[in-house]
Enzyme design. Structure first.
Site, short mmCIF file in Angstrom:
data_model
loop_
_atom_site.label_atom_id
_atom_site.label_comp_id
_atom_site.label_asym_id
_atom_site.label_seq_id
_atom_site.Cartn_x
_atom_site.Cartn_y
_atom_site.Cartn_z
N GLU A 27 0.81 -1.23 0.00
CA GLU A 27 0.00 0.00 0.00
C GLU A 27 0.84 1.28 0.00
O GLU A 27 0.84 2.05 0.96
CB GLU A 27 -0.96 -0.01 1.19
CG GLU A 27 -2.04 -1.04 1.07
CD GLU A 27 -3.13 -0.92 2.14
OE1 GLU A 27 -2.88 -0.26 3.17
OE2 GLU A 27 -4.20 -1.50 1.96
N GLU A 53 -6.14 -8.23 -0.51
CA GLU A 53 -6.64 -8.33 0.87
C GLU A 53 -8.15 -8.15 0.81
O GLU A 53 -8.63 -7.11 0.35
CB GLU A 53 -6.03 -7.23 1.76
CG GLU A 53 -4.53 -7.34 1.90
CD GLU A 53 -3.92 -6.22 2.75
OE1 GLU A 53 -4.67 -5.54 3.47
OE2 GLU A 53 -2.71 -6.04 2.68
C1 GAL Z 1 -4.23 -2.95 4.99
C2 GAL Z 1 -2.78 -3.35 5.01
C3 GAL Z 1 -2.60 -4.62 5.81
C4 GAL Z 1 -3.26 -4.49 7.13
C5 GAL Z 1 -4.70 -4.08 6.96
C6 GAL Z 1 -5.36 -3.85 8.28
O1 GAL Z 1 -4.44 -1.67 4.55
O2 GAL Z 1 -2.28 -3.56 3.72
O3 GAL Z 1 -1.25 -4.85 5.99
O4 GAL Z 1 -2.55 -3.58 7.87
O5 GAL Z 1 -4.77 -2.90 6.24
O6 GAL Z 1 -4.94 -2.70 8.93
#
Ligand code: GAL
Length: 655
Positions: A142, A295
């Protein structure tokens, strides 16, 4: 289809790993993402590497039929590095240098950070790049935290010196004659920190471009190493969808093999499918090809506070929703919530104690389903006849000058997106640097910064038969963020056949309305352009009670063999729903089958076959009467006169 989770074996005792691998296999997983925050586990001290644990994890998972995407760990530079080379730490906009203890604290321009990053990536790729079970790479995590340190400042000055033919050119481009800002030496040029206050718009825009270019260079260096040591393995990055505006994602996606994004629909209480869908379409639009969700929300989530628990059926719904819009990979974040660290509350599929639960059962059901239908899906993709332009330069410029306090570029673009979404029309959310002629309609919301080459492109598009819809604040600024020295919309007046005679940025409390033949009466918000037609025909005028009574607000012009529509205000959603529908019908855009509120029908195509992904985002059952025939792939039943969906239910219909 790739289906799996983000897995952090380094957080758990090794004797638990076999249980995890078995549970993942049973859930139908075939991929995990690992290691994107595990730098210190792979390089516990400078130049001393340890990949044994990762080898063992990759091998164990491979034995269970699960392959690995490796993340380069540069979003989590370890404490030893921060201590040894404090200059790697990023400086925030408020001027404070990050203190070690969170993540994303590296400055992508710091030579020490770049060296250390390249070293760990080289070591990782050398060790694991050719491993059979490693199927691809994610760079960092990110991207998006800008830096304002002294190194960045010097780099910015160099970057500007490359860009401009000399200081005179830069001074002219930024208009530094204003307030005695003329620079007589490159080293005088500052970074736009909070201590400066609102920057010169030219400087502010260039700094944002410079940051994108800095991340791009940082990424390019990792990509080069991976291409050398891990040939043939695709590389991606996990972007954050449509909302973020610190970096130009389009530029960053150029060197990647495919784009990914991180989908947490329950961040906001508004779970309307269009709100989520725009992110999928934007990620697909980055490379105009199918993408992954790297994710995907898998449980209640949060750092300090928690979002609501996904209801039965919702996790499954979010998967089919993404797949329908072109996702070919879905990885849940995360396999199991961590017992420590700031993300303790960020639940995964399992619970903290490692036990399975309702969410695991639902996710396993989806795993089995996807396996059974993937043969049908493979090679299919959404095909768009309409594009919405997502212009990062304009977004950057609006960040510096919002223009109206209520204006937000993403919300404005979404008015049009939502109108198309209601019609179940497939849309590419993309940028201007492509061949636009493939689209029946191009919508360019508030193209505030209009580069010369973009103006030429849009002119050619209309001239050769396209339908362009542009909105207020189009063609206001040149590429340096200088306001054009001609009536608005600059460079495109003849294309639209109008001139903006006068404008107003209305108070939120102000009542303004527009009246258009054949459309619902509408409020006019955010910005009001009073238009003076030259060759254009008037489609809507301001009503007598407010600004510019009786003057044109929306116009339409024939130019070459195409049409250009200019919308001088932000009308209501109801108005735009009707307006956009009429234009789609006129242009012969393929409308999707009609669907009840909060029910989406997305289409993937392969040859003559259409795959309809019908997703019910309501907590109540619905029936969709517009899809009357075909075969429903999840149940294997023929559709006979309509499709019934349970709360949060889905259907995949081939026809
Ligand atoms: C995303 C990030 C993950 C994790 C998740 C929850 O934005 O890529 O590594 O941190 O948020 O906070």
């Amino acid at each position: 289809m790739r289906y799996g989770a983000c897995y952090y074996p380094e957080h758990w005792p090794e004797d638990r790993w076999p249980t995890d691998a078995k549970l993942m296999r049973d859930a139908g997983f075939n991929v995990v993402r690992m290691a994107e925050f595990a730098w210190v586990h792979m390089e516990p001290s400078e130049g001393r590497f340890n990949f044994d644990w990762l080898h063992r994890a990759i091998d164990l998972l491979a034995d269970h039929g699960i392959q690995t995407v490796l993340g380069t760990p540069t979003a989590a530079p370890p404490a030893w590095l921060a201590q040894k080379r404090p200059d790697i730490m990023r400086v925030r906009e408020d001027g404070h240098r990050c203190v070690f203890g969170l993540r994303q604290h590296g400055c992508v321009n710091s030579p020490d950070f770049r060296r250390a990053s390249d070293r760990i990536v080289r070591a990782m790729a050398g060790e694991l790049g050719k491993h059979d079970a490693v199927i691809g790479w994610q760079i960092d995590n990110e991207f998006g935290q800008p830096c304002y340190c002294a190194v960045c400042r010097a780099e910015f000055q160099r970057w500007l010196a490359d860009l401009y033919s000399g200081l005179d050119a830069l001074n002219a481009a930024w208009g530094t004659t204003f307030w005695s800002q003329i620079y007589s030496d490159w080293s005088q040029i500052p970074t736009p920190t909070a201590a400066m206050g609102p920057p010169n718009p030219g400087l502010g825009l260039d700094y944002r471009r410079f940051m994108t270019s800095s991340f791009d260079t940082f990424q390019a260096s990792q990509i080069a190493i991976l291409r050398e040591l891990s040939p043939g393995k695709p590389i991606t990055h996990n972007f954050m969808g449509f909302l973020p505006e610190t970096l130009d994602y389009r530029q960053l996606a150029r060197d990647l093999d495919f784009a990914s994004w991180d989908n947490y629909p329950m961040y906001r209480p508004d779970l309307a499918p269009a709100r989520i869908a725009v992110n999928h379409d934007q990620t697909r639009g980055l490379k105009r090809r199918n993408f992954w969700v790297m994710e995907q929300q898998s449980g209640p989530a949060g750092w300090g506070t928690m979002m609501s628990q996904p209801r039965p059926g919702q996790l499954r719904l979010f998967v089919y929703h993404a797949v329908g819009r072109g996702a070919d990979g879905i990885l849940y974040f995360r396999w199991r919530p961590c017992r420590y660290g700031i993300e303790q509350y960020w639940h995964g599929i399992l619970d903290h104690d490692g036990s399975t639960n309702r969410r695991y059962d639902e996710i396993s059901k989806v795993g089995a389903e996807l396996k059974s239908i993937w043969g049908e899906l493979e090679g299919s993709e959404p095909v768009a006849e309409v594009a919405i332009i997502n212009d990062y330069d304009s977004r950057f410029a609006f960040q510096i000058q919002k223009s109206n306090p209520e204006f937000a570029y993403a919300d404005h673009a979404r008015l049009y997106y939502d109108a198309l979404h209601r019609l179940n029309v497939t849309v590419d959310v993309t940028c201007c640097d492509i061949d636009l002629r493939r689209y029946k309609i191009v919508i360019a919301p508030a193209l505030f910064v209009l580069k010369e080459e973009t103006a030429v492109k849009l002119r050619d598009y209309v001239e050769s038969g396209g339908m362009l819809i542009a909105t207020f604040r189009t063609g206001v600024k040149d590429q340096y963020s200088r306001i054009y020295d001609e009536p608005l919309p600059a460079r495109l007046r003849d294309v639209f056949g109008i001139r903006v005679a006068e404008y107003s940025s209305p108070f939120a409390t102000e009542e303004n309305r527009i009246i258009a033949d054949g459309f619902p009466e509408s409020t006019a918000r955010l910005w009001l352009d009073a238009l003076e037609p030259d060759t254009a025909q008037v489609l809507a005028v301001y009503d007598p009670g407010g600004f510019a009574a009786g003057q044109p607000a929306i116009t339409r012009n024939s130019f070459g063999s195409g049409t250009a529509i200019y919308v001088g205000c932000a009308p209501s959603q109801d108005f735009l729903n009707a307006f956009v529908r009429a234009i789609c019908e006129e242009r012969g855009v393929t409308l999707g089958p009609a669907s009840p509120p909060n029910v989406e029908i997305a289409v993937r195509r392969k040859g003559d076959t259409e795959l309809l992904f019908i997703t019910n985002h309501n907590a109540e059952p619905v029936s969709v009467d517009s899809v009357t025939a075909g075969s429903e792939l999840l149940t294997g039943r023929a559709v006979d006169g309509g499709v019934s969906l349970e709360p949060y239910g889905v259907a995949v219909v081939r026809r």
